[in-house]
Design a protein around this motif. Structure first.
Motif, PDB file in Angstrom:
ATOM      1  N   ALA A   1      -9.430   3.727  -7.893  1.00 39.91           N
ATOM      2  CA  ALA A   1     -10.145   4.114  -7.020  1.00 39.91           C
ATOM      3  C   ALA A   1     -10.193   5.431  -6.454  1.00 39.91           C
ATOM      4  CB  ALA A   1      -9.787   2.978  -5.900  1.00 39.91           C
ATOM      5  N   THR A   2     -10.884   5.880  -5.881  1.00 45.84           N
ATOM      6  CA  THR A   2     -10.902   7.605  -5.444  1.00 45.84           C
ATOM      7  C   THR A   2     -10.233   7.706  -4.206  1.00 45.84           C
ATOM      8  OG1 THR A   2     -13.255   7.337  -4.885  1.00 45.84           O
ATOM      9  CG2 THR A   2     -12.796   8.063  -7.037  1.00 45.84           C
ATOM     10  N   CYS A   3      -9.907   6.727  -3.363  1.00 44.25           N
ATOM     11  CA  CYS A   3      -9.315   6.963  -1.912  1.00 44.25           C
ATOM     12  C   CYS A   3      -8.245   7.607  -2.001  1.00 44.25           C
ATOM     13  CB  CYS A   3      -9.405   5.790  -1.063  1.00 44.25           C
ATOM     14  SG  CYS A   3      -8.585   4.290  -2.065  1.00 44.25           S
ATOM     15  N   ILE A   4      -7.651   8.542  -1.244  1.00 46.49           N
ATOM     16  CA  ILE A   4      -6.445   9.114  -1.251  1.00 46.49           C
ATOM     17  C   ILE A   4      -5.401   7.748  -1.045  1.00 46.49           C
ATOM     18  CG2 ILE A   4      -4.776  10.555   0.160  1.00 46.49           C
ATOM     19  CD1 ILE A   4      -7.438  11.801   1.452  1.00 46.49           C
ATOM     20  N   GLY A   5      -4.502   8.173  -2.137  1.00 48.21           N
ATOM     21  CA  GLY A   5      -3.226   7.353  -2.515  1.00 48.21           C
ATOM     22  C   GLY A   5      -3.565   6.100  -3.019  1.00 48.21           C
ATOM     23  N   CYS A   6      -5.039   5.890  -3.572  1.00 48.94           N
ATOM     24  CA  CYS A   6      -5.265   4.531  -4.148  1.00 48.94           C
ATOM     25  C   CYS A   6      -4.972   4.636  -5.571  1.00 48.94           C
ATOM     26  CB  CYS A   6      -6.747   4.357  -3.878  1.00 48.94           C
ATOM     27  SG  CYS A   6      -7.017   3.692  -2.302  1.00 48.94           S
ATOM     28  N   ASN A   7      -5.052   5.872  -6.383  1.00 46.08           N
ATOM     29  CA  ASN A   7      -5.002   5.950  -7.728  1.00 46.08           C
ATOM     30  C   ASN A   7      -3.598   5.381  -8.309  1.00 46.08           C
ATOM     31  OD1 ASN A   7      -4.694   7.698 -10.511  1.00 46.08           O
ATOM     32  ND2 ASN A   7      -6.722   7.120 -10.104  1.00 46.08           N
ATOM     33  N   TRP A   8      -3.590   4.517  -9.190  1.00 43.28           N
ATOM     34  CA  TRP A   8      -2.460   3.885  -9.417  1.00 43.28           C
ATOM     35  C   TRP A   8      -1.510   4.724 -10.570  1.00 43.28           C
ATOM     36  CZ3 TRP A   8       0.197   0.029  -7.969  1.00 43.28           C
ATOM     37  CH2 TRP A   8       1.310  -0.710  -8.741  1.00 43.28           C
ATOM     38  N   LYS A   9      -0.110   4.887 -10.073  1.00 43.42           N
ATOM     39  CA  LYS A   9       0.912   5.868 -10.761  1.00 43.42           C
ATOM     40  C   LYS A   9       1.922   5.366 -11.197  1.00 43.42           C
ATOM     41  CE  LYS A   9      -0.916   9.997  -8.317  1.00 43.42           C
ATOM     42  NZ  LYS A   9      -1.675  10.656  -9.370  1.00 43.42           N
ATOM     43  N   PHE A  10       2.140   3.692 -11.102  1.00 46.06           N
ATOM     44  CA  PHE A  10       3.339   3.121 -11.574  1.00 46.06           C
ATOM     45  C   PHE A  10       3.329   2.665 -12.858  1.00 46.06           C
ATOM     46  CE2 PHE A  10       3.130   3.091  -6.666  1.00 46.06           C
ATOM     47  CZ  PHE A  10       4.415   3.304  -6.485  1.00 46.06           C
ATOM     48  N   GLY A  11       2.140   2.766 -13.605  1.00 46.39           N
ATOM     49  CA  GLY A  11       2.254   2.152 -14.943  1.00 46.39           C
ATOM     50  C   GLY A  11       1.926   0.526 -14.891  1.00 46.39           C
ATOM     51  N   PHE A  12       1.629  -0.135 -15.974  1.00 43.66           N
ATOM     52  CA  PHE A  12       1.586  -1.562 -16.134  1.00 43.66           C
ATOM     53  C   PHE A  12       2.360  -2.272 -16.675  1.00 43.66           C
ATOM     54  CE2 PHE A  12      -2.428   1.024 -15.586  1.00 43.66           C
ATOM     55  CZ  PHE A  12      -2.994   0.318 -14.590  1.00 43.66           C
ATOM     56  N   GLY A  13       3.597  -1.733 -16.827  1.00 43.78           N
ATOM     57  CA  GLY A  13       4.679  -2.423 -17.667  1.00 43.78           C
ATOM     58  C   GLY A  13       5.392  -3.712 -16.847  1.00 43.78           C
TER      59      GLY A  13
ATOM     60  N   ARG B   1       7.568   1.641   1.016  1.00 42.90           N
ATOM     61  CA  ARG B   1       7.770   2.965   1.276  1.00 42.90           C
ATOM     62  C   ARG B   1       8.400   3.734   0.264  1.00 42.90           C
ATOM     63  NH1 ARG B   1      11.453   2.255   6.203  1.00 42.90           N
ATOM     64  NH2 ARG B   1      11.821   0.242   4.964  1.00 42.90           N
ATOM     65  N   TYR B   2       7.837   3.821  -1.039  1.00 42.07           N
ATOM     66  CA  TYR B   2       8.276   4.706  -2.163  1.00 42.07           C
ATOM     67  C   TYR B   2       7.181   5.178  -3.061  1.00 42.07           C
ATOM     68  CZ  TYR B   2       7.454  -0.090  -3.356  1.00 42.07           C
ATOM     69  OH  TYR B   2       6.976  -1.456  -3.569  1.00 42.07           O
ATOM     70  N   ARG B   3       7.333   6.172  -3.691  1.00 42.84           N
ATOM     71  CA  ARG B   3       6.483   6.694  -4.548  1.00 42.84           C
ATOM     72  C   ARG B   3       6.782   6.509  -5.933  1.00 42.84           C
ATOM     73  NH1 ARG B   3       2.651  10.970  -2.735  1.00 42.84           N
ATOM     74  NH2 ARG B   3       2.989  11.135  -0.718  1.00 42.84           N
ATOM     75  N   ALA B   4       5.817   6.649  -7.022  1.00 42.21           N
ATOM     76  CA  ALA B   4       6.326   6.583  -8.295  1.00 42.21           C
ATOM     77  C   ALA B   4       7.558   7.243  -8.849  1.00 42.21           C
ATOM     78  CB  ALA B   4       5.212   6.961  -9.332  1.00 42.21           C
ATOM     79  N   ARG B   5       7.652   8.509  -8.324  1.00 42.26           N
ATOM     80  CA  ARG B   5       8.988   9.343  -8.660  1.00 42.26           C
ATOM     81  C   ARG B   5      10.414   8.825  -8.123  1.00 42.26           C
ATOM     82  NH1 ARG B   5       6.605  13.676  -4.583  1.00 42.26           N
ATOM     83  NH2 ARG B   5       7.856  12.887  -2.622  1.00 42.26           N
ATOM     84  N   ASP B   6      10.274   7.854  -7.045  1.00 46.33           N
ATOM     85  CA  ASP B   6      11.370   7.258  -6.641  1.00 46.33           C
ATOM     86  C   ASP B   6      12.124   6.049  -7.696  1.00 46.33           C
ATOM     87  OD1 ASP B   6      11.210   8.995  -4.026  1.00 46.33           O
ATOM     88  OD2 ASP B   6      10.029   7.597  -3.432  1.00 46.33           O
TER      89      ASP B   6
ATOM     90  N   THR C   1       0.946  -1.099   0.099  1.00 40.99           N
ATOM     91  CA  THR C   1       0.109  -0.120  -0.020  1.00 40.99           C
ATOM     92  C   THR C   1       0.756   1.196   0.101  1.00 40.99           C
ATOM     93  OG1 THR C   1      -1.641  -1.193   1.372  1.00 40.99           O
ATOM     94  CG2 THR C   1      -2.063   1.194   1.311  1.00 40.99           C
ATOM     95  N   THR C   2       1.035   1.591  -1.236  1.00 41.12           N
ATOM     96  CA  THR C   2       1.996   2.804  -1.216  1.00 41.12           C
ATOM     97  C   THR C   2       1.384   4.091  -1.314  1.00 41.12           C
ATOM     98  OG1 THR C   2       2.328   3.212  -3.683  1.00 41.12           O
ATOM     99  CG2 THR C   2       3.723   1.396  -3.005  1.00 41.12           C
TER     100      THR C   2
END
Length: 506
Positions: A299-311, A270-275, A250-251
């Motif tokens: 999903a619309t909850c805080i932090g739920c929207n997927w930002k890492f891509g699907f590769g 403990r990381y975000r997409a930019r890391d 759960t990032t």
């Protein structure tokens, strides 16, 4: 500036450092004196986190020798905020003397915001935490300011140590990787579930009973950011229920289900997409024998929207719990991924659905992924999901059979390719049971090309003819009537399949 009080002493923050990915704030240490056996010692830390705090705040705690138990409780203020403004939410966990390095060995537990206190000792711990020895050294209470109100986030942490002989840590026992099964068959599963080992309210026994009642053959343990539940599922497995082990990673930039990993596997979050760290941990999941499954990507909850891509995804969860508009967006996004894969000739990503059930009245097995597997084993089920030999149904009452056949006896099922010439006639066949009066749709890379209403008794067959030149893939949907009739707006899903691909090119 972050300021804390430890007893009557002011403690200012030590400063920012980089963990290898996300910035973290380390506070000044809390020190305990050694004490006699059976004595308890307590320290209280107070402070305020300002808006804009980093994702993680580490409070070092110097643990002396001879400690048998550590107990931590915390509170924080939740001031009223204007509508549309984020209030305070503070997560908590702990790392031992091995440190807080990303992917390191120090993790000892995480409860997020689900609990206000926890304990760890040799023989037992709070759900979500790992029992084991309390060794001397610097431990770290990890705070996660999920959201911070404009007024700041005042908190109080109480740490209590019990001194004495250490209790022996039991050897973990894990569920078997094989159930009785029926050989090569369709098996039903729910791979996204939460118990009281994270933010759920059900015990493993209660979840297993609900899974059996829902007609499931397998489930997957997927607690938020902890693998502490792994050693508590063995008693619930049986010849009729295969229990896989995993984690919901759960990032702050989306959630991913680590599905069917080796027992005891911990995946850091403990990381975000930019890391640029997600690829590393996706490979860690696969090295542990599991699958990488982005969960509820829209999903619309805080932090739920997927930002890492699907590769890095082995599959994607496009249906999460009772069907909602964000599932419809996820389904459309996945269909766009299919179109892109057939046009580029790249690998395609299968879809699945899970309940994400947490507590009553959340239904287990709504929806469920139905997998064609060689047997009811961890390896066979994961192979079936990875290959896309699966469909998703709202319950065990709904069953589908979907295939495509050519004029020369060729045949392909869900997740397979029918290798035919571009202009060779292809017959697509959908058989449905348990869907009275629903609408069946045949979907291709060109859109929805055929619809039919199923009989009132719920059992019916739909056939459609096409060519590979006209449809690069075909997949099926079964839908309810729209909740609000709007032209062009489909009703909620009752079931859908992964595609059958048409044509000779891979």
């Amino acid at each position: 500036m972050c300021k804390e009080e430890h007893g009557d002493h002011s403690i200012s923050r030590r400063g920012l450092f980089v963990t290898g990915a996300a910035a973290a704030l380390t506070l000044s240490s809390v020190t305990f004196a050694e004490a006699a056996a059976e004595e308890t010692t307590t320290e209280v830390v107070r402070g305020t986190l300002p808006p804009g705090s980093p994702d993680f705040v580490h409070l070092p705690v110097e643990i002396p020798r001879g400690v048998s138990e550590i107990r931590v409780s915390y509170t924080y203020e939740k001031p009223a905020v204007p509508a549309g403004t984020q209030g305070n939410a503070l997560d908590i966990g702990i790392f031992d003397e091995r440190g807080t390095a990303l992917g390191g060995k120090g993790f000892r537990g995480w409860s997020g915001g689900a609990r206000s206190e926890f304990f760890i000792r040799g023989d037992e711990s709070t759900p979500g935490y790992l029992p084991g020895p309390i060794r001397a050294g610097t431990w770290y209470i990890a705070l996660g300011p999920y959201t911070v109100a404009p007024q700041g986030l005042p908190y109080t942490i109480t740490i209590t140590l019990t001194h004495g002989a250490r209790a022996k840590t039991p050897e973990p026992v894990y569920p078997p990787e094989r159930a009785e099964g029926r050989g090569r068959a369709w098996y039903r599963g729910d791979c996204h579930l939460h118990s009281w080992y994270s933010d759920g309210r059900r015990t493993p026994a209660e979840i297993a009973a609900l899974a059996r009642a829902a007609g499931l053959d397998f489930i997957n343990s997927s607690e938020h950011n902890t693998h502490a539940a792994h050693a508590h599922w063995a008693d619930e497995a049986g010849d009729d229920l295969l229990i896989l082990l995993g984690e919901e990673v759960t990032t702050r930039n989306g959630h991913v289900v680590a599905l069917g990993t080796d027992p005891g596997t911990f995946v850091d979050w403990r990381y975000r997409a930019r890391d640029n760290r997600f690829g590393h941990y996706a490979r860690e999941i696969r090295r542990a024998g599991g699958l990488v499954v982005p969960a509820h990507p829209h999903a619309t909850c805080i932090g739920c929207n997927w930002k890492f891509g699907f590769g890095e995804a082995d599959a994607v969860e496009v249906w999460n719990g009772p069907y909602t508009p964000d599932d419809e967006v996820s389904l459309a996004d996945w269909d766009g991924m299919l179109v892109a894969s057939v046009r580029s000739g790249s690998r395609w990503t299968p879809a699945m659905g899970n309940s994400d059930a947490h507590r009553d009245p959340d239904p287990v097995g709504t929806p469920q992924t139905v997998v064609l597997a060689d047997d009811l084993t961890r390896e066979a089920i994961l192979d079936g999901i990875r290959a896309g030999r699966s469909y998703v149904a709202e319950s065990s009452a709904v069953s589908l059979s979907f295939s495509a056949s050519g004029g020369r006896g060729q045949h392909a099922g869900i997740g397979e390719r029918l290798r035919v010439d571009a202009d060779e006639p292809v017959t697509v066949r959908l058989e449905v049971t348990g869907a009275p009066g629903r609408t069946a749709r045949i979907v291709t890379d060109q859109g929805v090309l055929h619809t039919a209403t199923l009989p009132p008794e719920g059992t019916g067959t739909v056939e459609w003819r096409t060519t590979a030149a006209y449809a690069a893939y075909v997949r099926a949907e079964v839908r309810h009537a729209p909740v609000v009739p709007v032209p062009g707006l489909p009703g909620p899903l009752a079931a859908f399949t992964n595609p059958v691909f048409l044509g000779r090119s891979a």
